[in-house]
Motif scaffolding. Structure first.
Motif, PDB file in Angstrom:
ATOM      1  N   MET A 173      -5.381   5.939   1.216  1.00  0.00           N
ATOM      2  CA  MET A 173      -4.352   4.802   1.221  1.00  0.00           C
ATOM      3  C   MET A 173      -4.709   4.341  -0.187  1.00  0.00           C
ATOM      4  SD  MET A 173      -4.590   1.033   3.221  1.00  0.00           S
ATOM      5  CE  MET A 173      -5.821   0.572   2.314  1.00  0.00           C
ATOM      6  N   SER A 219       0.892  -1.157  -0.024  1.00  0.00           N
ATOM      7  CA  SER A 219       0.024   0.036   0.065  1.00  0.00           C
ATOM      8  C   SER A 219       0.905   1.308   0.176  1.00  0.00           C
ATOM      9  CB  SER A 219      -0.713   0.055   1.253  1.00  0.00           C
ATOM     10  OG  SER A 219       0.026  -0.118   2.537  1.00  0.00           O
ATOM     11  N   TYR A 230      -4.599  -1.320   5.732  1.00  0.00           N
ATOM     12  CA  TYR A 230      -3.198  -1.168   6.090  1.00  0.00           C
ATOM     13  C   TYR A 230      -2.987   0.280   6.765  1.00  0.00           C
ATOM     14  CZ  TYR A 230      -2.351  -5.088   2.976  1.00  0.00           C
ATOM     15  OH  TYR A 230      -2.378  -6.552   2.634  1.00  0.00           O
ATOM     16  N   GLU A 231      -4.108   1.085   6.620  1.00  0.00           N
ATOM     17  CA  GLU A 231      -3.939   2.468   7.210  1.00  0.00           C
ATOM     18  C   GLU A 231      -3.696   2.439   8.721  1.00  0.00           C
ATOM     19  OE1 GLU A 231      -6.690   1.435   5.475  1.00  0.00           O
ATOM     20  OE2 GLU A 231      -8.433   2.404   6.159  1.00  0.00           O
ATOM     21  N   GLN A 232      -2.496   3.306   8.969  1.00  0.00           N
ATOM     22  CA  GLN A 232      -2.120   3.331  10.484  1.00  0.00           C
ATOM     23  C   GLN A 232      -2.617   4.854  10.768  1.00  0.00           C
ATOM     24  OE1 GLN A 232       2.040   2.285  10.958  1.00  0.00           O
ATOM     25  NE2 GLN A 232       1.681   0.620   9.569  1.00  0.00           N
ATOM     26  N   TYR A 233      -3.201   5.035  11.969  1.00  0.00           N
ATOM     27  CA  TYR A 233      -3.534   6.208  12.600  1.00  0.00           C
ATOM     28  C   TYR A 233      -2.823   6.513  13.611  1.00  0.00           C
ATOM     29  CZ  TYR A 233      -7.837   5.430   9.751  1.00  0.00           C
ATOM     30  OH  TYR A 233      -8.526   5.161   8.664  1.00  0.00           O
ATOM     31  N   TYR A 242      -0.203  11.190   4.155  1.00  0.00           N
ATOM     32  CA  TYR A 242      -0.739  11.856   5.388  1.00  0.00           C
ATOM     33  C   TYR A 242      -0.469  13.256   5.430  1.00  0.00           C
ATOM     34  CZ  TYR A 242      -0.533   7.258   7.666  1.00  0.00           C
ATOM     35  OH  TYR A 242      -0.831   5.858   8.007  1.00  0.00           O
ATOM     36  N   LEU A 275       0.447   5.299   1.237  1.00  0.00           N
ATOM     37  CA  LEU A 275      -0.202   5.876   2.153  1.00  0.00           C
ATOM     38  C   LEU A 275       0.113   7.525   1.975  1.00  0.00           C
ATOM     39  CD1 LEU A 275       0.224   3.299   3.727  1.00  0.00           C
ATOM     40  CD2 LEU A 275      -1.931   4.209   4.984  1.00  0.00           C
ATOM     41  N   PHE A 319      -4.420  10.946   8.680  1.00  0.00           N
ATOM     42  CA  PHE A 319      -4.391  10.143   7.397  1.00  0.00           C
ATOM     43  C   PHE A 319      -5.238  10.738   6.217  1.00  0.00           C
ATOM     44  CE2 PHE A 319      -4.840   6.146   4.941  1.00  0.00           C
ATOM     45  CZ  PHE A 319      -6.160   6.089   4.524  1.00  0.00           C
TER      46      PHE A 319
END
Lengths: 110, 115
Positions: free
Chosen positions: A48, A32, B102-105, A36, A34, A45
């Protein structure tokens, strides 16, 4: 070693302009990518992306991934002063932790 | 909206002292992470934690670091004997267990200053 390169490192534009931020990557076993937004503290976030060619959109922000050319772009249209921030690109690969780029420092002038 | 919380927001300590940084991940998340960001540098992965054990750690995460989930809500990072170069912002992050997610916070971070 996984690698993420963002460009430009900094960008100054005027309110109302459209900006495109770039992220290229080299990663083992890509899972993935991402995006931010980092203002004063925590990265928050945005998107994704896991599949090529599918645009993700949220308001004035959008992003797309090209897995063949190993890059992603983040577009912001009709920029506002509140969009001023550091935009971080991170990639998840075979390992669990994310690999981050250095970020693009975006400044929107009124 | 649920969020990751971290305490303290700023910790000042003397070189050689032990520090414990605390995090409360989002309640239904099962993967937990620590990252650090030295001023002006990239966010760097330290360690991931799942099912009460370390699942992965980076080269930075040496013997002076340890992590623990002492109860059902907290996740801690301990630095045994701090060095000047440990001064950084430490971020905790969490994510759900779903395979495709898979998104991380990230939490707001703890700024650690070692003097």
């Amino acid at each position: 070693e996984d690698k993420v390169v963002q460009s430009p490192l900094s960008l100054v534009v005027h309110e109302g302009d459209t900006v495109t931020l770039n992220c290229s990557y080299e990663v083992t076993n890509f899972r993935s990518l991402l995006w931010y937004k980092q203002e004063k503290k925590a990265p928050t976030f945005l998107f994704m992306l896991t599949s090529s060619g599918i645009e993700k959109k949220s308001g004035r922000l959008s992003s797309i991934l090209d897995k063949k050319e190993l890059f992603s772009i983040l577009n912001i249209t009709a920029t506002q002063t509140g969009d001023s921030a550091i935009y971080l690109c991170a990639v998840g690969g075979g390992a669990d932790g994310l690999t981050f780029g250095k970020g693009t420092h975006l400044i929107i002038q009124p | 909206e649920p969020e990751v919380t971290q305490t303290p927001s700023h910790q000042v300590t003397q070189m050689g002292q032990e520090v414990i940084l605390r995090c409360v991940p989002i309640s239904n998340h099962l993967y937990f992470y620590w990252y650090r960001q030295i001023l002006g540098q990239k966010v760097e992965f330290l360690v991931s934690f799942y099912n009460n054990e370390i699942s992965e750690k980076s080269e930075i995460f040496d013997d002076q670091f340890s992590v623990e989930r002492p109860d059902g809500s907290n996740f801690t990072l301990k630095i045994r004997s701090t060095k000047l170069e440990d001064s950084a912002m430490y971020f905790c992050a969490s994510r759900v267990e779903r395979v495709s997610s898979y998104e991380q916070y990230f939490g707001p971070g703890t700024r650690l200053t070692v003097t």
